[in-house]
Design a protein around this motif. Structure first.
Motif, short mmCIF file in Angstrom:
data_model
loop_
_atom_site.label_atom_id
_atom_site.label_comp_id
_atom_site.label_asym_id
_atom_site.label_seq_id
_atom_site.Cartn_x
_atom_site.Cartn_y
_atom_site.Cartn_z
N PHE A 50 113.02 56.43 123.67
CA PHE A 50 113.83 56.10 121.94
C PHE A 50 112.70 54.95 122.10
CE2 PHE A 50 115.58 52.28 119.90
CZ PHE A 50 116.48 53.23 118.41
N LEU A 89 106.93 61.63 111.24
CA LEU A 89 107.77 61.71 110.04
C LEU A 89 106.86 60.11 109.38
CD1 LEU A 89 110.39 61.13 108.02
CD2 LEU A 89 111.27 59.29 109.89
N VAL B 242 117.23 58.42 112.94
CA VAL B 242 115.76 57.48 112.49
C VAL B 242 116.69 56.24 113.01
CG1 VAL B 242 114.13 56.86 111.12
CG2 VAL B 242 114.71 59.52 111.44
N PRO B 243 116.07 55.64 113.78
CA PRO B 243 116.85 54.46 114.37
C PRO B 243 116.63 53.24 112.96
CG PRO B 243 115.11 54.25 115.09
CD PRO B 243 114.70 55.36 114.50
N ASP B 244 115.28 53.15 111.81
CA ASP B 244 114.93 51.94 110.73
C ASP B 244 115.10 52.54 109.27
OD1 ASP B 244 113.79 50.12 113.14
OD2 ASP B 244 112.24 51.85 113.42
N PHE B 246 114.91 52.13 106.87
CA PHE B 246 113.72 52.18 105.63
C PHE B 246 113.29 53.52 105.39
CE2 PHE B 246 112.02 49.32 108.81
CZ PHE B 246 110.45 49.52 108.51
N LEU B 247 112.71 54.31 106.51
CA LEU B 247 111.83 55.03 106.65
C LEU B 247 112.98 56.20 106.23
CD1 LEU B 247 110.70 54.65 110.59
CD2 LEU B 247 108.93 54.82 108.44
N LEU B 248 114.17 56.20 106.84
CA LEU B 248 114.93 57.20 106.03
C LEU B 248 116.22 57.29 106.88
CD1 LEU B 248 115.22 60.51 105.75
CD2 LEU B 248 115.77 60.93 107.97
#
Lengths: 101, 297
Positions: A50, A89, B242-244, B246-248
């Motif tokens: 993670f 990404l 995706v943890p954030d 503002f990315l996705l």
């Protein structure tokens, strides 16, 4: 997290996660371990399951620290597919040498 | 004329597509699988369509309504299992009645899109991308007035906002009410579903971005299925949550409420009470709402 020095090589491994909780510590410990003789820094991400933006920020800070020291190479080893996706990404895979062994 | 549609059930290879509802209601180029099939059967002359729905019958009913939109009558029937085509023929049209559409359109398993029988939709994410990419040129039917082909291989929803400083590379599809911000590069092989936002200088290629999805600035979505905060590499099947945000992240109301604790504070605002457009704005998206399409030069 384990940091080992092998001559000119600094190996960082056993990173289970890289998040806001440990990214500062991660960055500081590696910076402290770097010496003038360090030529290669290898971050083993094979156990990192993670990572969030703080972890990415720590890697980026490390990248900036290495480009200030000319000739120092920063490698990311064996990232799991999910972490590789995150690097792609954020386009950060362009900054690092990602190696599979 | 009558016809029968069989909703697919097995989502083991594509679980993300079944998270929001049955596979028959999975979003494809501005509509859902079952709606695309009803439209096709109506074009072929069907006036009465039976839909067999082994799961999520209510959501299937909601997706197609009573069929008035296509000038047909639709009845959604709950089934305990997904019948094969032959089982359905034996049960509903064993004599090959003249009041049924001719085969193979009398009974259709919705495992593929109309006109693409060789491209299964739900066997893998790679198949999903391949089928949608192949189907893009066929999706613009006369009944679809909210999307137009603005240049060869580039389709844009009529209420989409596309920055003139973005770059669109064919083939690509930008759904209705979607936003593509300045400096973004969309395509080739990119599908942005309805109401999604592609942030400044983001790159989307060989990928499907599901509806109500926010793709943050400077991000690169390649060879992926991106829906909400889930990113799936369709080549390897690798799934990243995706943890954030503002990315996705998801822009849908329900997701906003569910993720309030995680990023509401980061926005410094009362996220649960915010509307989608306000949240998108806070994340760096342009103001929402209908407007003219600005085509990049």
């Amino acid at each position: 997290m384990k940091i080992e020095r092998d001559g000119e090589r600094l190996c960082v491994s056993e990173i289970n996660e890289l998040t806001a909780a440990n990214s500062s510590n991660f960055r500081d410990e590696i910076n402290s371990a770097m010496t003038g003789a360090t030529v290669v820094i290898e971050i083993d991400l094979s156990k990192t399951l993670f990572m969030d933006s703080s972890g990415l920020g720590a890697l980026f800070a490390l990248y900036r620290a290495t480009i200030k020291r000319e000739g120092v190479v920063l490698r990311l080893l064996n990232p799991v597919p999910e972490i590789e996706q995150l690097l792609e990404l954020t386009q950060m895979q362009q900054l690092f040498e990602v190696v599979r062994r | 004329m009558k016809a029968l549609l069989i909703c697919p059930v097995d989502s083991t290879a594509v679980p993300r597509l079944a998270e929001s509802g049955p596979l028959a209601t999975a979003p494809i180029l501005g509509d859902c699988v079952v709606a695309h099939w009803v439209e096709r059967l109506a074009e072929l002359g069907a006036r009465q369509i039976e839909v067999i729905a082994p799961d999520g019958a209510d959501q299937v009913r909601k997706a197609v309504g009573d069929g008035a939109r296509w000038g047909v009558r639709i009845n959604v029937t709950v089934s305990r299992f997904e019948p094969t085509r032959q089982e359905a023929v034996d049960k509903y049209n064993p004599a090959g009645g003249p009041d049924w559409l001719p085969a193979p359109y009398d009974v259709v398993e919705m495992s593929h899109l109309p006109g693409c029988p060789g491209l299964p939709l739900f066997e893998s994410y790679a198949n999903w991308i391949a089928a949608l990419t192949a189907w893009m040129p066929l999706a613009l039917t006369p009944a679809r007035v909210r999307v137009s082909q603005v240049r060869p291989g580039i389709w844009i929803g009529s209420r989409a906002q596309v920055s003139p400083n973005s770059e669109l590379i064919a083939p690509c599809w930008i759904g209705d009410r979607a936003s593509v911000e300045t400096g973004a590069v969309v395509g080739p092989g990119a599908i942005i579903e309805d109401r999604s936002v592609v942030g400044t200088t983001a790159h989307i290629a060989q990928s499907w971005v599901g509806p109500d999805t926010f793709v943050g600035r400077m991000t690169s979505v390649a060879n992926s299925v991106a829906w909400g905060s889930t990113l799936i590499d369709w080549r390897t099947g690798s799934v990243l949550h995706v943890p954030d945000p503002f990315l996705l992240s998801s822009l849908s109301e329900s997701k906003i409420a569910a993720t309030t604790d995680r990023f509401g504070r980061a926005l410094g605002a009362k996220a649960p009470t915010r509307k989608r457009t306000e949240l998108a704005k806070a994340m760096g998206a342009p103001r929402g709402g209908a407007s003219d399409v600005n085509l990049p030069a």
